[in-house]
Motif scaffolding. Structure first.
Motif, PDB file in Angstrom:
ATOM      1  N   LEU A 309       5.669  32.072  16.131  1.00 26.42           N
ATOM      2  CA  LEU A 309       5.137  33.552  16.124  1.00 26.42           C
ATOM      3  C   LEU A 309       6.494  33.467  15.246  1.00 26.42           C
ATOM      4  O   LEU A 309       7.791  33.871  16.169  1.00 26.42           O
ATOM      5  N   ASP A 310       7.334  33.950  14.157  1.00 27.06           N
ATOM      6  CA  ASP A 310       8.684  34.291  13.598  1.00 27.06           C
ATOM      7  C   ASP A 310       8.649  36.056  14.270  1.00 27.06           C
ATOM      8  O   ASP A 310       8.408  36.844  13.974  1.00 27.06           O
ATOM      9  N   GLN A 311       9.411  35.793  15.161  1.00 26.59           N
ATOM     10  CA  GLN A 311      10.271  37.009  15.936  1.00 26.59           C
ATOM     11  C   GLN A 311      11.697  37.109  15.552  1.00 26.59           C
ATOM     12  O   GLN A 311      12.252  36.038  15.206  1.00 26.59           O
ATOM     13  N   PRO A 312      12.821  37.702  15.989  1.00 30.71           N
ATOM     14  CA  PRO A 312      14.371  37.871  16.093  1.00 30.71           C
ATOM     15  C   PRO A 312      14.384  37.543  16.643  1.00 30.71           C
ATOM     16  O   PRO A 312      14.171  37.124  18.404  1.00 30.71           O
ATOM     17  N   GLY A 313      15.743  36.298  16.078  1.00 34.92           N
ATOM     18  CA  GLY A 313      16.551  35.489  17.695  1.00 34.92           C
ATOM     19  C   GLY A 313      16.586  34.764  16.602  1.00 34.92           C
ATOM     20  O   GLY A 313      16.736  34.170  15.795  1.00 34.92           O
ATOM     21  N   ASP A 314      18.298  33.756  16.940  1.00 36.98           N
ATOM     22  CA  ASP A 314      18.389  32.224  17.068  1.00 36.98           C
ATOM     23  C   ASP A 314      17.684  31.297  17.817  1.00 36.98           C
ATOM     24  O   ASP A 314      17.346  31.122  18.927  1.00 36.98           O
ATOM     25  N   GLN A 315      16.795  30.187  17.504  1.00 35.74           N
ATOM     26  CA  GLN A 315      16.498  29.543  17.459  1.00 35.74           C
ATOM     27  C   GLN A 315      17.163  28.161  18.162  1.00 35.74           C
ATOM     28  O   GLN A 315      16.883  27.798  19.574  1.00 35.74           O
ATOM     29  N   SER A 316      18.681  28.052  17.737  1.00 36.48           N
ATOM     30  CA  SER A 316      19.182  26.818  18.587  1.00 36.48           C
ATOM     31  C   SER A 316      20.910  27.897  18.831  1.00 36.48           C
ATOM     32  O   SER A 316      21.991  27.738  17.606  1.00 36.48           O
ATOM     33  N   GLY A 317      21.115  28.892  19.770  1.00 35.99           N
ATOM     34  CA  GLY A 317      22.860  28.874  19.958  1.00 35.99           C
ATOM     35  C   GLY A 317      22.540  30.503  19.101  1.00 35.99           C
ATOM     36  O   GLY A 317      21.650  30.799  18.831  1.00 35.99           O
ATOM     37  N   THR A 318      23.638  30.350  18.117  1.00 35.20           N
ATOM     38  CA  THR A 318      23.780  31.008  17.534  1.00 35.20           C
ATOM     39  C   THR A 318      23.001  30.351  15.821  1.00 35.20           C
ATOM     40  O   THR A 318      23.255  30.900  14.671  1.00 35.20           O
ATOM     41  N   GLN A 319      22.643  29.513  15.722  1.00 37.50           N
ATOM     42  CA  GLN A 319      22.550  28.704  13.983  1.00 37.50           C
ATOM     43  C   GLN A 319      20.576  28.406  14.672  1.00 37.50           C
ATOM     44  O   GLN A 319      19.833  29.499  15.346  1.00 37.50           O
ATOM     45  N   VAL A 320      20.296  29.062  13.119  1.00 42.52           N
ATOM     46  CA  VAL A 320      18.882  29.142  12.998  1.00 42.52           C
ATOM     47  C   VAL A 320      18.260  30.388  12.981  1.00 42.52           C
ATOM     48  O   VAL A 320      17.402  30.451  14.335  1.00 42.52           O
ATOM     49  N   HIS A 321      18.611  31.479  12.489  1.00 46.29           N
ATOM     50  CA  HIS A 321      18.453  33.184  12.585  1.00 46.29           C
ATOM     51  C   HIS A 321      17.113  33.517  11.633  1.00 46.29           C
ATOM     52  O   HIS A 321      16.494  33.506  10.898  1.00 46.29           O
ATOM     53  N   ALA A 322      16.345  34.182  12.378  1.00 43.97           N
ATOM     54  CA  ALA A 322      15.587  34.159  11.679  1.00 43.97           C
ATOM     55  C   ALA A 322      14.809  36.030  11.906  1.00 43.97           C
ATOM     56  O   ALA A 322      15.001  36.526  13.527  1.00 43.97           O
ATOM     57  N   GLU A 323      14.233  37.328  11.568  1.00 42.58           N
ATOM     58  CA  GLU A 323      14.117  38.177  11.308  1.00 42.58           C
ATOM     59  C   GLU A 323      13.664  38.991  11.870  1.00 42.58           C
ATOM     60  O   GLU A 323      13.027  40.339  13.047  1.00 42.58           O
ATOM     61  N   GLY A 324      12.029  38.344  12.005  1.00 39.63           N
ATOM     62  CA  GLY A 324      10.714  38.304  12.636  1.00 39.63           C
ATOM     63  C   GLY A 324       9.939  39.346  11.729  1.00 39.63           C
ATOM     64  O   GLY A 324       9.530  39.128  11.008  1.00 39.63           O
ATOM     65  N   LEU A 325       9.689  40.895  12.590  1.00 35.25           N
ATOM     66  CA  LEU A 325       9.007  41.652  11.788  1.00 35.25           C
ATOM     67  C   LEU A 325       9.724  41.822  10.424  1.00 35.25           C
ATOM     68  O   LEU A 325      10.471  41.743   9.804  1.00 35.25           O
ATOM     69  N   ASP A 336      14.255  23.860   3.608  1.00 35.62           N
ATOM     70  CA  ASP A 336      15.579  24.186   3.403  1.00 35.62           C
ATOM     71  C   ASP A 336      15.775  24.146   4.663  1.00 35.62           C
ATOM     72  O   ASP A 336      15.074  24.552   5.286  1.00 35.62           O
ATOM     73  N   ALA A 337      17.081  24.138   4.292  1.00 38.51           N
ATOM     74  CA  ALA A 337      18.056  24.791   5.608  1.00 38.51           C
ATOM     75  C   ALA A 337      19.394  25.178   5.234  1.00 38.51           C
ATOM     76  O   ALA A 337      19.900  24.634   4.336  1.00 38.51           O
ATOM     77  N   LEU A 338      19.326  26.296   5.802  1.00 37.07           N
ATOM     78  CA  LEU A 338      20.619  26.670   5.838  1.00 37.07           C
ATOM     79  C   LEU A 338      21.942  25.645   6.175  1.00 37.07           C
ATOM     80  O   LEU A 338      21.872  25.148   7.389  1.00 37.07           O
ATOM     81  N   PRO A 339      23.255  25.724   5.286  1.00 33.99           N
ATOM     82  CA  PRO A 339      24.356  24.831   6.311  1.00 33.99           C
ATOM     83  C   PRO A 339      24.591  24.741   6.853  1.00 33.99           C
ATOM     84  O   PRO A 339      25.165  23.961   7.429  1.00 33.99           O
ATOM     85  N   ALA A 340      25.286  26.004   7.190  1.00 37.67           N
ATOM     86  CA  ALA A 340      26.151  26.560   8.284  1.00 37.67           C
ATOM     87  C   ALA A 340      24.782  25.922  10.046  1.00 37.67           C
ATOM     88  O   ALA A 340      25.225  26.308  10.677  1.00 37.67           O
ATOM     89  N   ASP A 341      23.720  25.851   9.872  1.00 37.64           N
ATOM     90  CA  ASP A 341      22.313  25.610  10.352  1.00 37.64           C
ATOM     91  C   ASP A 341      22.777  24.063  10.730  1.00 37.64           C
ATOM     92  O   ASP A 341      21.518  23.479  11.673  1.00 37.64           O
ATOM     93  N   ALA A 342      23.281  23.203  10.370  1.00 37.60           N
ATOM     94  CA  ALA A 342      22.775  21.881  10.208  1.00 37.60           C
ATOM     95  C   ALA A 342      24.222  21.271  11.259  1.00 37.60           C
ATOM     96  O   ALA A 342      25.523  22.170  12.305  1.00 37.60           O
ATOM     97  N   PRO A 343      23.783  21.068  12.744  1.00 34.04           N
ATOM     98  CA  PRO A 343      22.688  19.667  12.701  1.00 34.04           C
ATOM     99  C   PRO A 343      20.815  20.075  13.592  1.00 34.04           C
ATOM    100  O   PRO A 343      20.362  20.057  13.439  1.00 34.04           O
TER     101      PRO A 343
END
Length: 842
Positions: A309-325, A336-343
């Motif tokens: 469920l896409d909810q606001p927050g970061d999945q891994s520390g400050t990486q892999v961010h979603a906005e939610g609604l 795909d992934a943002l370079p800043a989200d590796a690994p």
């Protein structure tokens, strides 16, 4: 402007659980169909909203790259949709010691965790494709980036990697031969984020210059954004993606069910858009746009799969961010992934998707929830009425700091309360001007949620300034200054009381109202009694469209008259007769001044302003009629003028020329917000067919174009969304067709608080019949009428506790009229009490 009996709580049917709205109680009783012709279609077939809160897409519209069985994600279970992407080859990099300079670059802004985001030219050679060079200002051409290496390099070409929000369209690449710059390549009409630029022959050089002469238009202007200029030719491989269509704009939390994934943390990026036109590899709008965000929501898929469920927050520390609604119609899912989200997330591997859905958070408008209905002989009008209702439903939601307008709109005094936002996508903040339309839409359809309007009005009152000024919304910490919106607070407060009878609200906010009218607006009033923007340091105040108008503006003053008269009605309701009389006298003074100073006899219409170039606005002329400032002759003349000078295939423009500085295409821009009073004015002045024509041009155009919502925030030149992808395509202030058809064509309006008294005055035009149920605090008021060449038959069932009058169409002046079989004289049938009544005009 509207609501039912006062309540401090949210209806149980709308309560939120675990961040997702769920149906928590039984639905409201289904209203009985109104009487009418036997072969009339049932109104329920026009209802637009989803059947329940778990909404699934209707079809797959597109795929790119390696996607297997894309349609499998439309249903859960069975086969799955598989996206596959091999690990990409690392792009070539410049040697250590390479430097970059630019003609300009933007100052740092935004940032995460207190670290500013920078946009200097070195970002183009830092081996991090997640950073970018941004020139200083929009449309600063030429925008030049120069890269210098410590030793000469032999280049077969270069590859330009840009940001999706600033793609260079036309550019040249030059190389330095030791004495002069030599052309190496020219590109025009580019739209690719990654563009390989091969040279005619390999060039050995120590410096490369990129000169951009045009970039794409975006809602925020034209910026040049370069994430990297690689020293080599790197052809882009299509990332695997699948785009789904939910069939209409929806709002809530996206859900993706992943069956499995490869074990390397493959990432997915979700992009959202209300229209296909503005769906790219980023959303048409995200709350993170203001700080240079990626424009997508990110997720790293576990090898064992997940129900995400896409909810606001970061999945891994400050990486892999979603906005939610999000509010959207189309959803694009890309491996795909943002370079800043590796690994934590990587842009390759395999991902299997079982299903996609959305958990709907707004008001769930099912046939069982409708307390008010409408139906007539014109199928187009029926469709626009229910489309407007759905647009209104999408704006009724719980206020949450995590998904409100990002411009400092979060408010602890609104958190967790039901409100009316501007729109589904943006601005997710309750503005009182929009409430002037969306409130009426709510009261006439779903009055069980009228507490949403009360919450907004009361919250703004609680943030009134000491000088009496009221903020328009919670945005920028309740500090936004709009000159006209305190007046809208008064008119919407009266609407709320009128439709709900909430005496406690009127009494609780009496001092707020008096401070607005007796302290703040007198401070911006000139010697003629007219409001004049610029007095009392208000020159920089905006208005509903942030128009650069100043001085004595017709719109401000006729709205002032309406507010004074509405305030007088509230005063009368509370027994404050002296205040009512004083405000009524002031309204008469302003009316006389408007007609004496702002009427342009040459044009036969009201001037937009006395202080600037000659122009005539839809807002001022229309409200002059609905506020009873214009006499019948002026009203007819002004409407003729608007039809002659502002008519477009997609409605009537809000201005008759383009003399407003900084407002492009004003004479071709249509706002449904200001079209609503013009449509009402046409009905009330006996020009019903003209009103219906304007409805069909305005709402018909919107309904016929993606996303088919019939409630765009604004229509621009050529009939396009007026601010491209930034435009809110489902906006509460654009739902005026619904109250216009119920109040004017069907003809039912309340005249006493809580419908204690009401008027029924149909304006049929060429419409053959109409029927509807109008909700009141006392029960449903049902009406139907039908006309033939020789008769006009009207049936009313009024609830106990109400009395009304019927004003018959103009033809009744010379006709024979009966009420329940007994003859009655004249056009007006007075003192109609509870029960069922039949009026026949022969």
């Amino acid at each position: 402007m509207k609501r039912f009996t006062a309540s401090s709580g949210i209806p149980r049917r709308l309560l939120l659980q675990a961040g997702v709205a769920t149906a928590a109680a039984a639905a409201l009783p289904q209203p009985a169909p109104a009487a009418g012709a036997a072969d009339e279609p049932d109104w329920r077939r026009y209802v637009v909203g989803p059947a329940d809160r778990h909404v699934t897409p209707s079809l797959v519209t597109a795929t790119t790259g390696d996607v297997r069985d894309p349609d499998a994600l439309l249903t859960r279970g069975g086969t799955v949709t598989v996206l596959t992407r091999p690990r990409p080859t690392a792009p070539p990099q410049w040697p250590a010691g390479t430097t970059a300079t630019a003609s300009s670059f933007h100052a740092p802004n935004g940032g995460n965790n207190g670290t500013p985001t920078t946009y200097e030219p070195g970002n183009a050679v830092d081996a991090d494709p997640g950073t970018f060079w941004n020139d200083a200002e929009p449309a600063t051409y030429p925008a030049v980036l120069t890269i210098t290496t410590p030793t000469a390099q032999t280049l077969p070409g270069v590859t330009l990697l840009s940001n999706a929000d600033g793609v260079p369209v036309d550019f040249t690449v030059e190389t330095w031969d030791g004495t002069a710059w030599q052309p190496a390549a020219t590109v025009t009409g580019n739209s690719d984020v990654q563009r390989a630029v091969p040279f005619g022959a390999a060039v050995t050089t120590g410096s490369v210059r990129l000169t951009v002469t045009r970039t794409q238009d975006t809602p925020r202007g034209q910026y040049t954004r370069v994430n990297a200029l690689w020293p080599g030719v790197v052809e882009a491989a299509a990332a695997p993606s699948v785009t789904v269509d939910f069939g209409k704009v929806v709002v809530g939390y996206p859900r993706v069910v992943f069956a499995w994934a490869s074990d390397n943390n493959p990432g997915v990026r979700l992009a959202f858009s209300e229209t296909l036109q503005f769906l790219t590899d980023r959303s048409d709008y995200t709350r993170g746009d203001g700080s240079g965000g990626p424009g997508t929501d990110q997720y790293a898929v576990p090898a064992g799969g997940a129900d995400w469920l896409d909810q606001p927050g970061d999945q891994s520390g400050t990486q892999v961010h979603a906005e939610g609604l999000h509010g959207f119609r189309y959803l694009k899912i890309t491996l795909d992934a943002l370079p800043a989200d590796a690994p934590a997330a990587l842009p390759y591997g395999q991902v299997a998707i079982d299903a996609v859905a959305l958990e709907f958070t707004a008001y769930l408008g099912t046939p069982e929830s409708y307390a008010g209905t409408f139906l007539c002989s014109d199928d187009e009008l029926n469709r626009y009425w229910y489309a407007a209702s759905y647009a209104g439903e999408l704006t009724v939601d719980t206020f949450r700091a995590t998904d409100c307008d990002p411009r400092d709109a979060a408010s602890p005094t609104l958190e967790g309360k039901l409100v009316l936002h501007d729109g589904a996508k943006r601005d997710r903040d309750p503005y009182v001007g929009d409430l002037a339309v969306s409130g009426r839409t709510l009261y006439l359809t779903h009055p069980d949620a009228a507490v949403a309007a009360r919450n907004v009005l009361a919250d703004l009152a609680a943030h009134q300034r000491s000088d009496g000024f009221l903020p328009p919304a919670s945005i920028v910490g309740y500090a936004l200054k709009l000159f006209d919106y305190p007046l809208w607070w008064i008119t919407t407060s009266w609407d709320y009381v009128l439709y709900t009878g909430d005496r406690a609200y009127a009494a609780d906010h009496w001092t707020t109202l008096t401070a607005v009218l007796d302290t703040w607006y007198p401070s911006v009033t000139d010697g003629d009694g007219l409001l004049s923007k610029g007095l009392n340091a208000t020159g920089e105040y905006g208005d509903y469209a942030f128009l650069p108008r100043s001085g004595r503006v017709t719109y401000y003053n006729v709205l002032y008259v309406q507010a004074l008269r509405d305030a007088a009605r509230i005063a009368g309701f509370l027994g404050y007769t002296a205040d009512a009389d004083r405000w009524t006298r002031r309204a008469a003074t302003v009316t006389a001044a408007v007609n004496a100073k702002l009427w342009d006899a040459t044009a036969g219409a009201y001037l937009d302003t006395l202080d600037g170039p000659v122009r005539h606005g839809q807002d001022g002329n229309s409200l002059a009629i609905t506020a009873d400032v214009a006499d019948p002759a002026r009203a007819a003349s002004a409407l003729r003028y608007l039809d002659a000078t502002t008519r477009q295939p997609y409605g009537n423009a809000f201005m008759d020329n383009n003399t407003l500085p900084g407002v492009g295409g004003a004479s071709e821009r249509v706002y449904a917000f200001t079209s609503y009073p013009e449509i009402v004015a046409r009905f009330r002045t006996g020009a019903a067919d003209s009103a219906i024509d304007q409805i069909k041009r305005t709402y018909g155009w919107m309904a016929a174009h993606d996303p088919g919502s019939a409630a765009w925030e604004g229509i621009g030149p050529g009939g396009k969304p007026y601010e491209d992808g930034f435009t809110s395509m489902v906006h509460g202030w654009s739902t005026g067709v619904l109250p216009a058809l119920t109040n004017e064509l069907l003809g039912v309006t309340p005249t006493g608080p809580g419908f204690t008294t009401w008027t029924l005055e149909p304006h049929p035009g060429t419409t053959a019949w109409a029927q509807g149920t109008v909700p009141t605090p006392h029960g449903p008021l049902t009406v139907s009428w039908q006309r033939t060449p020789s008769t006009f038959t009207l049936r009313i069932t009024a609830p106990t506790g109400t009395r009304g009058q019927v004003v018959l169409p103009a033809q009744a002046r010379t006709a024979r009229t009966t009420l329940n079989g007994a003859a009655v004289p004249g056009r007006t049938v007075r003192d109609i009490g509870p029960g069922t009544h039949t009026i026949v005009v022969r």
